[in-house]
Design a protein around this motif. Structure first.
Motif, short mmCIF file in Angstrom:
data_model
loop_
_atom_site.label_atom_id
_atom_site.label_comp_id
_atom_site.label_asym_id
_atom_site.label_seq_id
_atom_site.Cartn_x
_atom_site.Cartn_y
_atom_site.Cartn_z
N TYR A 144 21.61 0.55 7.56
CA TYR A 144 22.26 1.17 8.72
C TYR A 144 23.74 1.48 8.48
O TYR A 144 24.34 2.26 9.22
CB TYR A 144 22.09 0.30 9.97
CG TYR A 144 22.95 -0.94 10.01
CD1 TYR A 144 24.08 -1.03 10.82
CD2 TYR A 144 22.65 -2.06 9.24
CE1 TYR A 144 24.86 -2.16 10.86
CE2 TYR A 144 23.41 -3.20 9.27
CZ TYR A 144 24.52 -3.25 10.09
OH TYR A 144 25.29 -4.39 10.12
N ASN A 163 17.65 8.46 16.71
CA ASN A 163 17.60 7.28 15.86
C ASN A 163 16.59 6.30 16.45
O ASN A 163 16.59 6.04 17.65
CB ASN A 163 19.01 6.68 15.82
CG ASN A 163 19.12 5.33 15.14
OD1 ASN A 163 19.96 4.53 15.52
ND2 ASN A 163 18.31 5.06 14.14
N ASN A 166 16.00 1.08 13.76
CA ASN A 166 17.23 0.43 13.28
C ASN A 166 18.42 1.17 13.85
O ASN A 166 18.70 2.31 13.44
CB ASN A 166 17.32 0.47 11.75
CG ASN A 166 16.36 -0.49 11.05
OD1 ASN A 166 16.53 -0.77 9.87
ND2 ASN A 166 15.35 -0.97 11.75
N MET A 168 21.94 2.75 14.60
CA MET A 168 23.11 3.14 13.82
C MET A 168 24.32 3.32 14.73
O MET A 168 24.18 3.65 15.92
CB MET A 168 22.85 4.45 13.07
CG MET A 168 21.73 4.39 12.06
SD MET A 168 21.59 5.92 11.08
CE MET A 168 23.02 5.75 9.99
N TYR A 176 18.81 6.40 21.05
CA TYR A 176 18.27 5.34 20.21
C TYR A 176 17.02 4.78 20.89
O TYR A 176 17.04 4.49 22.09
CB TYR A 176 19.26 4.20 19.98
CG TYR A 176 18.59 2.99 19.36
CD1 TYR A 176 18.19 3.01 18.04
CD2 TYR A 176 18.31 1.85 20.13
CE1 TYR A 176 17.53 1.93 17.46
CE2 TYR A 176 17.66 0.77 19.56
CZ TYR A 176 17.28 0.81 18.24
OH TYR A 176 16.62 -0.26 17.68
#
Length: 374
Positions: A144, A163, A166, A168, A176
């Motif tokens: 990341y 994303n 994981n 970021m 996310y």
């Protein structure tokens, strides 16, 4: 009456001598000269306006390839990234992404390094796909931090990024989508320790140390241990989220420790390998094994009594929701900045409901997850 034609300047009127005020102000030349200068200035201004408009249109086309493709009648293309092709979890992600793509009428291209979790290869893949200009990225980094510069290049190219899995930071994201890894491992460990009566000797098999999921799951593990003084941690070693490395590490630990009451693994692929190693050594009925992900091998092992429990991380659902988020962004529909999946512990009591393959699983309800009601 003066009539103006769009895009043209009015013809200058009769030439007159400049007034005394103009002469006194220090302006040289005739009024005709001034009018000619004004005409030239207006033409230059209109030319600048035209160039700005053209540049804005070109930039818009560059940063909105999805719109351009839609206008051309072509389906949008989503570059969907996974960390490797060996872990069943990423297979579930791929299937979930493809299901979403099919239902939404877009093309999903799966992108994976040939070497599992390889930073250099994923970096090259990102740069290759920037050149290919997909309509959106759905991205999980193998590291990341190391992938931040590459994703910043995706930002600079104007390609929207969702994303997943994981998280970021330091990059511009549409959304996310994932789980709270620390809470998930914490809740699973607290449940395990409670069934052990709050005491026992345990081993921890970590994931890839550089992965944010592994770091946060380890934090959850350590927090649960700290809150349970009767738990003794014999060892904590990385298995790199893969079955064979985890088995090799654990077989060495079994030789060192004749009594191991439980093994907490950072994912299911490692947990299944550990359970098999325990069974081969004749110690399967003496040690409880936990994992995370809810992959088919793990739910089958739980159903057979070889594993104790897992947490449903649902790569299928994460990927389905992530692709859906990317498509909604391209279609100018609302997308929440994050979607966090709830913690669901799977054990012998409820495993039957989690034994469907990724192909068999129902798609997640977007509205329910977007509203935080999952």
């Amino acid at each position: 009456m003066e009539v103006r034609v769009p895009g043209r300047c009015p013809e200058p009127g009769p030439v007159t001598q400049p007034s005394a005020g103009i002469r006194d102000a220090g302006f040289a030349g005739t009024a005709g000269d001034h009018l000619a200068a004004l005409t030239r200035g207006r033409i230059a201004m209109e030319r600048r306006t035209f160039l700005k408009t053209a540049l804005a249109a070109t930039t818009s086309a560059m940063v909105m390839p999805g719109l351009a493709r839609a206008q051309a009648g072509k389906p949008a293309t989503i570059a969907f990234f996974v960390k490797n092709v060996t872990n069943p979890f990423w297979k579930a992600c791929r299937i979930g992404a493809e299901k979403a793509g099919k239902s939404l009428g877009v093309t999903v291209e799966t992108v994976a390094p040939t070497k599992p979790d390889n930073i250099e290869e994923q970096t090259r893949l990102v740069e290759d796909w920037i050149v290919k200009k997909p309509d959106a990225f759905v991205f999980v980094p193998v590291d990341y931090k190391a992938l931040v510069p590459s994703i910043q290049k995706v930002n600079a190219a104007g390609i929207p990024i969702v994303n997943y899995n994981n998280r970021m930071t330091g990059v511009d994201l549409v959304s996310y989508i994932g789980s709270d890894d620390e809470v998930m491992q914490y809740e699973l460990c607290k449940y395990l320790f409670k069934t052990m009566g709050g005491k026992g000797k345990i081993v921890h098999i970590d994931g890839v140390p550089a992965a944010i999921t592994a770091q946060n799951r380890k934090k959850g593990f350590e927090r649960a241990v700290k809150e349970t003084p009767g738990i003794e941690v014999l060892a904590s070693q990385p298995g790199n989220y893969r079955r064979l490395p985890a088995v090799q590490v654990f077989e060495n630990l079994m030789q060192r420790f004749p009594v191991i009451d439980a093994v907490v693994c950072a994912n299911d692929d490692m947990a299944v390998g550990v359970a098999e190693a325990l069974a081969s050594a004749g110690r399967g009925d003496k040690t409880r094994v936990t994992g995370i992900d809810g992959i088919p091998d793990a739910t089958a092992a739980i159903n057979a009594g070889k594993m104790f429990a897992t947490a449903d991380f649902s790569g299928h659902d994460q990927a389905h929701l992530a692709v859906t988020a990317a498509v909604r962004k391209l279609r100018n529909q609302p997308v929440p900045k994050e979607m966090i999946l709830p913690v669901v512990i799977v054990d012998k009591g409820n495993v039957k409901g989690f034994m469907k393959t990724p192909e068999e699983r129902d798609p997640p309800d977007w509205n329910k997850y977007a509203a935080g009601r999952a």
